[in-house]
Design a protein around this motif. Structure first.
Motif, PDB file in Angstrom:
ATOM      1  N   LEU A  39       0.832  -1.205   0.000  1.00 50.06           N
ATOM      2  CA  LEU A  39       0.000   0.000   0.000  1.00 50.06           C
ATOM      3  C   LEU A  39       0.866   1.255   0.000  1.00 50.06           C
ATOM      4  O   LEU A  39       0.615   2.202  -0.746  1.00 50.06           O
ATOM      5  N   GLN A  40       1.915   1.262   0.802  1.00 43.34           N
ATOM      6  CA  GLN A  40       2.815   2.411   0.844  1.00 43.34           C
ATOM      7  C   GLN A  40       3.479   2.646  -0.508  1.00 43.34           C
ATOM      8  O   GLN A  40       3.594   3.792  -0.956  1.00 43.34           O
ATOM      9  N   SER A  41       3.916   1.584  -1.165  1.00 42.06           N
ATOM     10  CA  SER A  41       4.549   1.718  -2.480  1.00 42.06           C
ATOM     11  C   SER A  41       3.586   2.312  -3.498  1.00 42.06           C
ATOM     12  O   SER A  41       3.950   3.206  -4.266  1.00 42.06           O
ATOM     13  N   VAL A  42       2.364   1.815  -3.493  1.00 45.70           N
ATOM     14  CA  VAL A  42       1.349   2.294  -4.442  1.00 45.70           C
ATOM     15  C   VAL A  42       1.011   3.759  -4.169  1.00 45.70           C
ATOM     16  O   VAL A  42       0.966   4.590  -5.079  1.00 45.70           O
ATOM     17  N   VAL A  43       0.783   4.093  -2.895  1.00 46.02           N
ATOM     18  CA  VAL A  43       0.381   5.456  -2.550  1.00 46.02           C
ATOM     19  C   VAL A  43       1.517   6.443  -2.774  1.00 46.02           C
ATOM     20  O   VAL A  43       1.281   7.573  -3.222  1.00 46.02           O
ATOM     21  N   LEU A  44       2.736   6.040  -2.507  1.00 42.33           N
ATOM     22  CA  LEU A  44       3.870   6.931  -2.759  1.00 42.33           C
ATOM     23  C   LEU A  44       3.971   7.281  -4.243  1.00 42.33           C
ATOM     24  O   LEU A  44       4.149   8.444  -4.604  1.00 42.33           O
ATOM     25  N   ARG A  45       3.810   6.281  -5.098  1.00 40.26           N
ATOM     26  CA  ARG A  45       3.831   6.553  -6.544  1.00 40.26           C
ATOM     27  C   ARG A  45       2.675   7.465  -6.944  1.00 40.26           C
ATOM     28  O   ARG A  45       2.835   8.373  -7.756  1.00 40.26           O
ATOM     29  N   TRP A  46       1.487   7.235  -6.382  1.00 40.40           N
ATOM     30  CA  TRP A  46       0.330   8.088  -6.661  1.00 40.40           C
ATOM     31  C   TRP A  46       0.607   9.515  -6.196  1.00 40.40           C
ATOM     32  O   TRP A  46       0.325  10.477  -6.912  1.00 40.40           O
ATOM     33  N   ILE A  73      -3.116  -7.336  -3.515  1.00 38.45           N
ATOM     34  CA  ILE A  73      -3.894  -6.283  -4.186  1.00 38.45           C
ATOM     35  C   ILE A  73      -5.380  -6.561  -4.014  1.00 38.45           C
ATOM     36  O   ILE A  73      -6.164  -5.663  -3.695  1.00 38.45           O
ATOM     37  N   THR A  74      -5.768  -7.815  -4.208  1.00 36.17           N
ATOM     38  CA  THR A  74      -7.173  -8.197  -4.048  1.00 36.17           C
ATOM     39  C   THR A  74      -7.652  -7.914  -2.634  1.00 36.17           C
ATOM     40  O   THR A  74      -8.736  -7.352  -2.435  1.00 36.17           O
ATOM     41  N   ARG A  75      -6.847  -8.273  -1.625  1.00 38.64           N
ATOM     42  CA  ARG A  75      -7.245  -8.018  -0.233  1.00 38.64           C
ATOM     43  C   ARG A  75      -7.349  -6.519   0.044  1.00 38.64           C
ATOM     44  O   ARG A  75      -8.280  -6.075   0.728  1.00 38.64           O
ATOM     45  N   LEU A  76      -6.417  -5.729  -0.488  1.00 39.30           N
ATOM     46  CA  LEU A  76      -6.475  -4.278  -0.277  1.00 39.30           C
ATOM     47  C   LEU A  76      -7.704  -3.675  -0.965  1.00 39.30           C
ATOM     48  O   LEU A  76      -8.304  -2.732  -0.456  1.00 39.30           O
ATOM     49  N   ARG A  77      -8.086  -4.224  -2.107  1.00 45.60           N
ATOM     50  CA  ARG A  77      -9.307  -3.761  -2.776  1.00 45.60           C
ATOM     51  C   ARG A  77     -10.536  -4.167  -1.971  1.00 45.60           C
ATOM     52  O   ARG A  77     -11.470  -3.387  -1.828  1.00 45.60           O
ATOM     53  N   GLU A  78     -10.536  -5.385  -1.420  1.00 45.44           N
ATOM     54  CA  GLU A  78     -11.664  -5.844  -0.600  1.00 45.44           C
ATOM     55  C   GLU A  78     -11.812  -5.007   0.671  1.00 45.44           C
ATOM     56  O   GLU A  78     -12.912  -4.831   1.173  1.00 45.44           O
ATOM     57  N   LYS A  79     -10.707  -4.505   1.189  1.00 46.30           N
ATOM     58  CA  LYS A  79     -10.734  -3.650   2.382  1.00 46.30           C
ATOM     59  C   LYS A  79     -11.013  -2.193   2.027  1.00 46.30           C
ATOM     60  O   LYS A  79     -10.952  -1.326   2.886  1.00 46.30           O
ATOM     61  N   ASP A  80     -11.304  -1.937   0.749  1.00 48.11           N
ATOM     62  CA  ASP A  80     -11.593  -0.593   0.254  1.00 48.11           C
ATOM     63  C   ASP A  80     -10.427   0.369   0.474  1.00 48.11           C
ATOM     64  O   ASP A  80     -10.615   1.530   0.804  1.00 48.11           O
ATOM     65  N   LEU A  81      -9.198  -0.148   0.274  1.00 49.21           N
ATOM     66  CA  LEU A  81      -8.015   0.692   0.400  1.00 49.21           C
ATOM     67  C   LEU A  81      -7.439   1.064  -0.961  1.00 49.21           C
ATOM     68  O   LEU A  81      -6.737   2.062  -1.085  1.00 49.21           O
ATOM     69  N   LEU A  82      -7.723   0.248  -1.968  1.00 46.85           N
ATOM     70  CA  LEU A  82      -7.279   0.534  -3.334  1.00 46.85           C
ATOM     71  C   LEU A  82      -8.441   0.335  -4.292  1.00 46.85           C
ATOM     72  O   LEU A  82      -9.306  -0.508  -4.076  1.00 46.85           O
ATOM     73  N   SER A  83      -8.417   1.126  -5.343  1.00 48.10           N
ATOM     74  CA  SER A  83      -9.338   0.908  -6.453  1.00 48.10           C
ATOM     75  C   SER A  83      -8.502   0.911  -7.724  1.00 48.10           C
ATOM     76  O   SER A  83      -7.315   1.217  -7.692  1.00 48.10           O
ATOM     77  N   THR A  84      -9.124   0.542  -8.833  1.00 45.06           N
ATOM     78  CA  THR A  84      -8.399   0.553 -10.101  1.00 45.06           C
ATOM     79  C   THR A  84      -9.041   1.560 -11.039  1.00 45.06           C
ATOM     80  O   THR A  84     -10.233   1.852 -10.953  1.00 45.06           O
ATOM     81  N   LYS A  94      -4.501  -1.054 -16.147  1.00 44.94           N
ATOM     82  CA  LYS A  94      -5.216  -0.607 -14.951  1.00 44.94           C
ATOM     83  C   LYS A  94      -4.203  -0.026 -13.973  1.00 44.94           C
ATOM     84  O   LYS A  94      -3.139  -0.591 -13.754  1.00 44.94           O
ATOM     85  N   PHE A  95      -4.585   1.092 -13.382  1.00 40.35           N
ATOM     86  CA  PHE A  95      -3.743   1.741 -12.395  1.00 40.35           C
ATOM     87  C   PHE A  95      -4.377   1.599 -11.019  1.00 40.35           C
ATOM     88  O   PHE A  95      -5.599   1.639 -10.881  1.00 40.35           O
ATOM     89  N   LEU A  96      -3.529   1.450 -10.009  1.00 39.77           N
ATOM     90  CA  LEU A  96      -3.994   1.344  -8.635  1.00 39.77           C
ATOM     91  C   LEU A  96      -4.081   2.742  -8.043  1.00 39.77           C
ATOM     92  O   LEU A  96      -3.119   3.509  -8.091  1.00 39.77           O
ATOM     93  N   ILE A  97      -5.228   3.055  -7.494  1.00 42.83           N
ATOM     94  CA  ILE A  97      -5.510   4.386  -6.973  1.00 42.83           C
ATOM     95  C   ILE A  97      -5.949   4.240  -5.516  1.00 42.83           C
ATOM     96  O   ILE A  97      -6.799   3.395  -5.208  1.00 42.83           O
ATOM     97  N   PRO A  98      -5.400   5.056  -4.615  1.00 37.69           N
ATOM     98  CA  PRO A  98      -5.870   4.991  -3.233  1.00 37.69           C
ATOM     99  C   PRO A  98      -7.306   5.486  -3.120  1.00 37.69           C
ATOM    100  O   PRO A  98      -7.706   6.425  -3.810  1.00 37.69           O
TER     101      PRO A  98
END
Length: 122
Positions: A39-46, A73-84, A94-98
């Motif tokens: 999550l930190q890696s994805v959000v830092l890039r965002w 990624i699937t678990r983070l999406r299920e926890k509503d922490l990431l969307s695409t 597809k890009f990962l968006i917080p």
């Protein structure tokens, strides 16, 4: 106990102290260290205005195998922490968006660090 540590050791120990303050999402739903690293890696890039694609995230070998990262990624999406978000003109990319929940989580982390800094334990 002698507390005359080098400034570098003190800085790192202070970092560990601040990191310990926050272990779960504000609502109490925990994320494990591996999910947090991804999550930190994805959000830092965002945050740097360079959103990470799902393909790039799955390729982060230092964080796990592609299959493991896909599950995270699937678990983070299920926890509503990431969307695409699909790239315009290319539905395959597809890009990962917080999500707002993630942004709220990072705001919580920042507030917690500020409070810990103002009220040191050591």
């Amino acid at each position: 106990m002698d507390n005359n540590q080098s400034p570098f050791a003190s800085a790192y120990l202070r970092f560990l102290q601040l990191a310990k303050v926050i272990q779960a999402l504000p609502e109490g739903q925990a994320i494990d260290a591996n999910e947090s690293a991804l999550l930190q890696s994805v959000v830092l890039r965002w945050y740097e205005n360079q959103p990470m694609s799902v393909r790039e995230a799955i390729g982060l070998a230092e964080l796990g195998s592609p299959a493991t990262l896909h599950k995270r990624i699937t678990r983070l999406r299920e926890k509503d922490l990431l969307s695409t978000l699909n790239q315009e003109g290319d539905r395959r990319a597809k890009f990962l968006i917080p999500t707002q929940r993630t942004l709220d989580y990072f705001q919580h982390l920042g507030r917690s660090m500020q409070q810990a800094h103002q009220n040191p334990i050591i």
